[in-house]
Motif scaffolding. Structure first.
Motif, PDB file in Angstrom:
ATOM      1  N   HIS A 118      40.470  34.893  42.305  1.00 51.13           N
ATOM      2  CA  HIS A 118      41.250  36.002  42.879  1.00 51.13           C
ATOM      3  C   HIS A 118      40.871  36.256  44.337  1.00 51.13           C
ATOM      4  CE1 HIS A 118      42.247  36.609  38.716  1.00 51.13           C
ATOM      5  NE2 HIS A 118      41.026  36.980  38.408  1.00 51.13           N
ATOM      6  N   ARG A 394      49.926  31.451  44.569  1.00 46.12           N
ATOM      7  CA  ARG A 394      49.529  30.832  43.298  1.00 46.12           C
ATOM      8  C   ARG A 394      50.049  29.383  43.212  1.00 46.12           C
ATOM      9  NH1 ARG A 394      47.626  33.561  39.353  1.00 46.12           N
ATOM     10  NH2 ARG A 394      48.509  35.621  39.678  1.00 46.12           N
ATOM     11  N   VAL A 459      40.774  46.440  38.567  1.00 48.42           N
ATOM     12  CA  VAL A 459      41.837  45.425  38.535  1.00 48.42           C
ATOM     13  C   VAL A 459      41.530  44.394  39.622  1.00 48.42           C
ATOM     14  CG1 VAL A 459      44.302  44.985  38.808  1.00 48.42           C
ATOM     15  CG2 VAL A 459      43.538  47.087  37.699  1.00 48.42           C
ATOM     16  N   GLU A 461      43.516  41.691  40.280  1.00 48.35           N
ATOM     17  CA  GLU A 461      44.679  41.054  40.880  1.00 48.35           C
ATOM     18  C   GLU A 461      45.951  41.855  40.602  1.00 48.35           C
ATOM     19  OE1 GLU A 461      45.258  36.526  40.519  1.00 48.35           O
ATOM     20  OE2 GLU A 461      46.775  37.388  39.185  1.00 48.35           O
ATOM     21  N   ALA A 530      52.256  42.755  37.767  1.00 44.54           N
ATOM     22  CA  ALA A 530      51.328  42.259  36.738  1.00 44.54           C
ATOM     23  C   ALA A 530      49.922  42.527  37.243  1.00 44.54           C
ATOM     24  CB  ALA A 530      51.538  40.764  36.541  1.00 44.54           C
ATOM     25  N   THR A 532      45.780  42.082  36.614  1.00 44.90           N
ATOM     26  CA  THR A 532      44.762  41.304  35.907  1.00 44.90           C
ATOM     27  C   THR A 532      43.418  42.009  36.080  1.00 44.90           C
ATOM     28  OG1 THR A 532      45.966  39.321  36.533  1.00 44.90           O
ATOM     29  CG2 THR A 532      43.728  39.000  35.700  1.00 44.90           C
ATOM     30  N   GLU A 534      39.361  42.871  36.202  1.00 45.02           N
ATOM     31  CA  GLU A 534      38.142  42.162  36.617  1.00 45.02           C
ATOM     32  C   GLU A 534      37.540  41.521  35.374  1.00 45.02           C
ATOM     33  OE1 GLU A 534      37.012  41.730  39.532  1.00 45.02           O
ATOM     34  OE2 GLU A 534      37.641  43.410  40.793  1.00 45.02           O
ATOM     35  N   VAL A 538      36.725  43.177  31.119  1.00 49.12           N
ATOM     36  CA  VAL A 538      37.487  42.816  29.919  1.00 49.12           C
ATOM     37  C   VAL A 538      36.556  42.892  28.713  1.00 49.12           C
ATOM     38  CG1 VAL A 538      38.827  41.006  28.770  1.00 49.12           C
ATOM     39  CG2 VAL A 538      38.920  41.252  31.263  1.00 49.12           C
TER      40      VAL A 538
END
Ligand code: NA7
Length: 540
Positions: A118, A394, A459, A461, A530, A532, A534, A538
């Protein structure tokens, strides 16, 4: 291998980059700003041509984020000249000690995203490599200049200038024969001054523009004092206005008003000497051709009043696009200049430019011998500065490829496939259709708040979804199509650059409505993105 790592890299130290740096630093984020120029100011650093001024009134064209800054800075003129605006940018940089995080004389050449870590890897033309979580393009809408697309410039022995890259020491055209190519805002502001110096001035016009007298003058002490006393209310009104400048909203159609009354309203707008007064006299000026024609004809009549030779007046009168759909201009003595015997207009729609020669400029009809040439030919607007950098999101997809058929973005702030990247006043945002200072502050604040929120919520991303982007692109197009803007060949449409896709690149829904939309998206936890988390946040 990267030399260093920071939280945010910002490209550009114009007003966007300066304020973005200020906000990020206040949040405790490490930030590097890269700037191609040797100083701050962006467009006001480069555009030093004679007569360069902002076409938004000085009292509206400044930062609102610091009440102290507002009080201590005093504008001298209704439309302050470029050196004063540049002085303001320098003052902001000094006052908030911003320069220590800015690397000057340095262009960012590439930025490549790594989806696993990221991070963006940013490489400069000086060979520096910096890794960063967030990448902000604050590169401006009008920063990549374009030349006329004709051959031979290298054969001309005299100087060739571009209004967008004017020599810092200035240019004296006294006694010289000059050619000026281009009659947009830069040409219209500079031609009266350059022509007054020159022995002969030949102006090569592709499209005549609508221009109104700026009515520039020194500001009175009382005007300045009153604005300083009322800045808060004024800024609030500007933030929620359509054009980033508070003006009374029209209620009537131009077509329901008797001609005499309508012309009185246009005259009142004309006398105000600003870009929006005539445009906002009636609800349908920018939406209905017949309504627009009434305003266009009012301005054309003014041109006929000033220019003595009726044929010349007609040649200077725009007829190929509705009033306001190409950016109108504000001038000081532009049309009057053409009454001087030593000033000549060449209509290059009738006799196209062919080449620059060893003696001057050749059209299909004749060669014009000159001592100096000025290109006032504008910019690869809106997208030029973004696609000039090799940006890869990406899976290595390049922004240039993605935008091959025109820019696509979510809110003009983010691009699907390019996580953690932001564009300040990017395409499909209100940007150039508003007071840029208001647009800049809104974007910078949104980006700073977003980055703060991502940090607070672990977060790693944020990426616009394809769906949100598609919907935004559709919405921008739909709103654009309710207006006359897409009918014109303008730089808003990319038409000034050969081969550029024809897309309306700004959002005409209004600054206030757009701000509301952006706020709503943020309040919903960044709807349309969206997110994602860290890795460490999670749950196992
Ligand atoms: P603009 O407004 O894009 O004006 C550029 C001018 O140069 C305009 O008259 C163009 O004609 C003309 N031009 C461009 N390319 C050519 C070629 N190849 N041959 C002949 N003439 C050409 O740029 P400015 O710098 O004046 O102003 C930009 C903005 O800055 C302005 O709107 C304000 O927001 C501040 P065209 O109209 O494309 O036929």
């Amino acid at each position: 291998m990267t030399d260093k790592s920071v939280d945010v890299v910002v490209v550009g130290a114009g007003f966007s980059g300066l304020y973005q740096l200020y906000r990020l630093r206040e949040m405790g984020l490490t930030t590097r700003v890269f700037e191609a120029g040797s100083g701050v100011g962006g467009t006001w650093y480069w555009n030093r041509y004679p007569g360069a001024r902002c076409d938004v009134e000085s009292l509206n064209y400044s930062f609102s984020f610091s009440p102290e800054l507002e009080q201590e800075w005093t504008w001298s003129e209704k439309y302050s000249p470029q050196p004063e605006i540049l002085g303001y940018a320098e003052h902001v940089a000094e006052r908030f000690d911003l320069k220590k995080d800015i690397t000057f004389d340095t262009r960012v050449e590439s930025a490549v995203y790594d989806g696993d870590t990221h991070t963006w890897t940013v490489t400069t033309d000086g060979g520096e490599v910096v890794s960063t979580r967030f990448f902000v393009m604050a590169t401006g809408c009008l920063s990549v200049s374009k030349a006329p697309e004709i051959p031979g410039a290298e054969t001309f022995p005299g100087p060739i200038y571009h209004t967008g890259h004017w020599p810092h020491e200035g240019v004296d055209f006294t006694g010289k024969r000059i050619a000026v190519i281009g009659t947009g805002s830069s040409g219209i502001q500079s031609i009266p001054i350059m022509a007054a110096q020159a022995a002969e001035a030949t102006i090569f016009q592709r499209t005549p523009n609508f221009s109104m007298p700026a009515g520039n003058r020194p500001l009175t002490e009382e005007e300045v004092r009153t604005r300083k006393e009322n800045y808060r209310e004024y800024r609030e009104a500007a933030k929620w206005s359509g054009f980033g400048v508070p003006v009374p909203a029209p209620t009537r159609s131009a077509l329901e008003v008797p001609e005499e009354e309508r012309n009185q309203a246009y005259q009142a707008g004309w006398d105000q000497g600003n870009l929006v007064a005539i445009l906002t006299s009636y609800v349908d000026t920018l939406a209905v051709k017949e309504a627009n024609d009434t305003a266009a004809e009012f301005v054309r009549a003014k041109i006929r009043d000033v220019v003595k030779d009726p044929e010349l007046a007609e040649a200077l009168s725009p007829r190929s696009f509705p009033f306001g759909t190409k950016r109108p201009c504000l001038d000081t003595g532009y049309y009057e200049t053409f009454n001087d015997d030593h000033v000549h207009l060449v209509d290059i729609r009738k006799t196209p430019l062919v080449e620059i020669t060893t003696k001057g400029v050749r059209t299909s009809e004749q060669e014009y011998e000159v001592d100096a040439i000025v290109f006032a030919t504008g910019f690869d607007a809106m997208t030029g500065a973004l696609t000039r950098v090799d940006i890869r999101g990406r899976n290595g997809v390049s922004l240039r490829e993605k935008w091959g058929e025109g820019p696509r973005s979510y809110l003009g702030l983010t691009v699907a496939g390019f996580p953690n990247m932001f564009t300040i006043t990017g395409p499909s945002s209100p940007s150039v259709l508003t007071n840029m200072m208001v647009a800049i502050e809104q974007h910078v604040d949104w980006v700073a708040d977003c980055i703060g929120w991502l940090r607070d919520n672990d977060v790693a991303e944020l990426e616009a979804t394809d769906r949100a982007e598609d919907e935004w692109v559709r919405h921008v197009e739909e709103v654009g199509n309710t207006t006359l803007y897409p009918t014109a060949d303008s730089w808003y449409m990319g038409s000034n650059v050969p081969g550029k896709p024809r897309v309306f690149m700004a959002y005409i829904g209004g600054m206030g409505a757009y701000r509301e939309k952006c706020d709503e998206i943020a309040a919903k936890g960044y709807a349309g993105f969206a997110l994602t988390p860290e890795p460490e946040s999670v749950p196992a």
